[in-house]
Design an enzyme around this catalytic site. Structure first.
Site, PDB file in Angstrom:
ATOM      1  N   GLU A 174       0.841  -1.254   0.047  1.00 42.58           N
ATOM      2  CA  GLU A 174       0.205  -0.163   0.033  1.00 42.58           C
ATOM      3  C   GLU A 174       0.868   1.238   0.058  1.00 42.58           C
ATOM      4  O   GLU A 174       2.063   1.090   0.745  1.00 42.58           O
ATOM      5  CB  GLU A 174      -0.809  -0.136   1.167  1.00 42.58           C
ATOM      6  N   LYS A 203      -9.435   2.495  -1.480  1.00 43.73           N
ATOM      7  CA  LYS A 203      -9.660   1.965  -0.377  1.00 43.73           C
ATOM      8  C   LYS A 203     -10.923   2.399   0.312  1.00 43.73           C
ATOM      9  O   LYS A 203     -11.540   3.528   0.459  1.00 43.73           O
ATOM     10  CB  LYS A 203      -8.486   2.298   0.515  1.00 43.73           C
ATOM     11  N   CYS A 229      -4.868  -2.877   2.967  1.00 40.38           N
ATOM     12  CA  CYS A 229      -4.588  -2.872   4.438  1.00 40.38           C
ATOM     13  C   CYS A 229      -5.839  -3.209   5.365  1.00 40.38           C
ATOM     14  O   CYS A 229      -6.156  -4.392   5.447  1.00 40.38           O
ATOM     15  CB  CYS A 229      -3.880  -1.653   4.565  1.00 40.38           C
TER      16      CYS A 229
HETATM   17  N1  CDT Z   1      -2.777   1.426   6.476  1.00 40.45           N
HETATM   18  C1  CDT Z   1      -3.681   0.713   7.547  1.00 40.45           C
HETATM   19  O1  CDT Z   1      -4.722   0.699   7.119  1.00 40.45           O
HETATM   20  N2  CDT Z   1      -3.356   0.482   8.714  1.00 40.45           N
HETATM   21  C2  CDT Z   1      -4.240  -0.038   9.454  1.00 40.45           C
HETATM   22  C3  CDT Z   1      -3.858   0.191  10.986  1.00 40.45           C
HETATM   23  C4  CDT Z   1      -4.863   0.367  11.934  1.00 40.45           C
HETATM   24  S1  CDT Z   1      -4.531   1.113  13.463  1.00 40.45           S
HETATM   25  C5  CDT Z   1      -5.255   2.664  13.164  1.00 40.45           C
HETATM   26  C6  CDT Z   1      -4.570  -1.723   9.585  1.00 40.45           C
HETATM   27  O2  CDT Z   1      -5.620  -2.204   9.794  1.00 40.45           O
HETATM   28  O3  CDT Z   1      -3.308  -2.200   9.626  1.00 40.45           O
END
Ligand code: CDT
Length: 315
Positions: A47, A128, A173
């Site tokens: 990402e 996303k 993600c």
């Molecule tokens: N980039 C991304 O979506 N990261 C999130 C972090 C969540 S904590 C605020 C994840 O789900 O890995």
């Protein structure tokens, strides 16, 4: 004859604020070459793969954010070498980037991923949908997670594409935490799901051991792949970006839920596996034959209700 596709996850180690898109693209090209040497025909990159994970920073000046982190065209002059090399090597790829676009006179910004064919053409785009974090400044926090400030919720839905002799879908993600996202792809026949991630090792909201965060990452991936009878490739950007750690554990998971390849560093690293796509097709005909076994008439709440409400059957 069974269908096989040799797939690589091309994990990126840290990209700091001082790293340019040209630096990032050179590293991506190096990873692509390594994946090619490993025989891969399809490569999944992370990402937001061309810059540091900028949502950790509160930046007032949107023009600066746009200039440093958003792409107005993909490819651009700086990112073109990745597309050129992939085409030369005949490799298809998935990659994430911050997209700035002008639609009907409105500037829009998305956390985006694209699927690129081995001929260099863009086959599909995903924006996303599950944006984690917050939109307000939290000056007391060790770092920010400002995806809700910098991006709009994606407007393209969860789609799949005919791609390299399979049916492929994309997620990004935080989507990996939501079973609905995978199920919508699986209901369109996905045999392969590609996903890039940036996941901080620390939990911004409450104390949590880093190992537990990795544990959640692993069990989610295994469950989502199995319950949806799909190959799943999840690729990290990781390591200490300007002192802020994100975990690695890039994965290739079989439709059986078995992890068949996993990265071991928090640096640039390629993992690869020769994926039997018919394994997904077989499971979709048996254990997870949706047409025979699903009972959507009993799942209505899934789309009617967003947040949980306590509504006991006995009042
Ligand atoms: N980039 C991304 O979506 N990261 C999130 C972090 C969540 S904590 C605020 C994840 O789900 O890995």
């Amino acid at each position: 004859m069974s269908r096989h596709l040799r797939i690589a996850a091309a994990q990126l180690g840290p990209l700091h604020r001082s790293d340019t898109r040209v630096d990032a693209t050179q590293r991506l090209v190096n990873l692509l070459r390594e994946a090619h040497t490993a025989g891969a025909k399809f490569v999944v990159f992370p990402e937001l793969a061309f810059t540091t994970f900028f949502p950790r920073w509160w930046i007032e000046d949107q023009a600066e954010v746009d200039r440093l982190y958003f792409e107005e065209t993909m490819p651009s002059a700086q990112t073109q070498p990745l597309f050129d090399e992939a085409k030369k090597l005949g490799i298809g790829f998935y990659i994430g980037y911050a997209e700035k676009t002008l639609e009907a006179g409105q500037v829009r910004r998305f956390n985006t991923a694209i699927l690129v064919g081995p001929d260099g053409s863009i086959v599909g785009k995903y924006r996303k949908i599950h944006l984690p974090g917050h939109s307000d400044h939290k000056p007391q926090a060790a770092f920010q997670h400002l995806e809700k400030k910098y991006f709009e919720v994606g407007d393209l839905g969860f789609r799949v594409w005919k791609y390299m002799n399979t049916i492929a879908g994309m997620l990004i993600c935080n989507d990996r935490r939501w079973p609905e996202a995978f199920r919508v792809l699986a209901l369109q026949g996905a045999e392969l799901v590609a996903l890039g991630f940036n996941t901080p090792s620390e939990n911004l909201h409450y104390p949590e051991p880093p190992a537990l965060r990795v544990h959640h990452h692993l069990i989610m991936a295994q469950a989502m792949a199995f319950q949806n009878a799909t190959w799943l490739v999840e690729t990290a950007k990781c390591g200490f970006e300007d002192g802020f750690r994100m975990f690695g554990n890039s994965l290739i998971v079989a439709p059986t839920g078995e992890i068949v390849a996993k990265s071991v560093t928090e640096q640039d690293e390629v993992i690869a596996f020769n994926c039997d796509l018919d394994l997904a097709a077989d499971l979709k005909r048996t254990m997870f034959d949706f047409a025979r076994h699903r009972r959507p008439e009993h799942y209505k709440l899934i789309v009617e209700r967003t947040g949980a409400e306590v509504t006991p059957a006995n009042g």
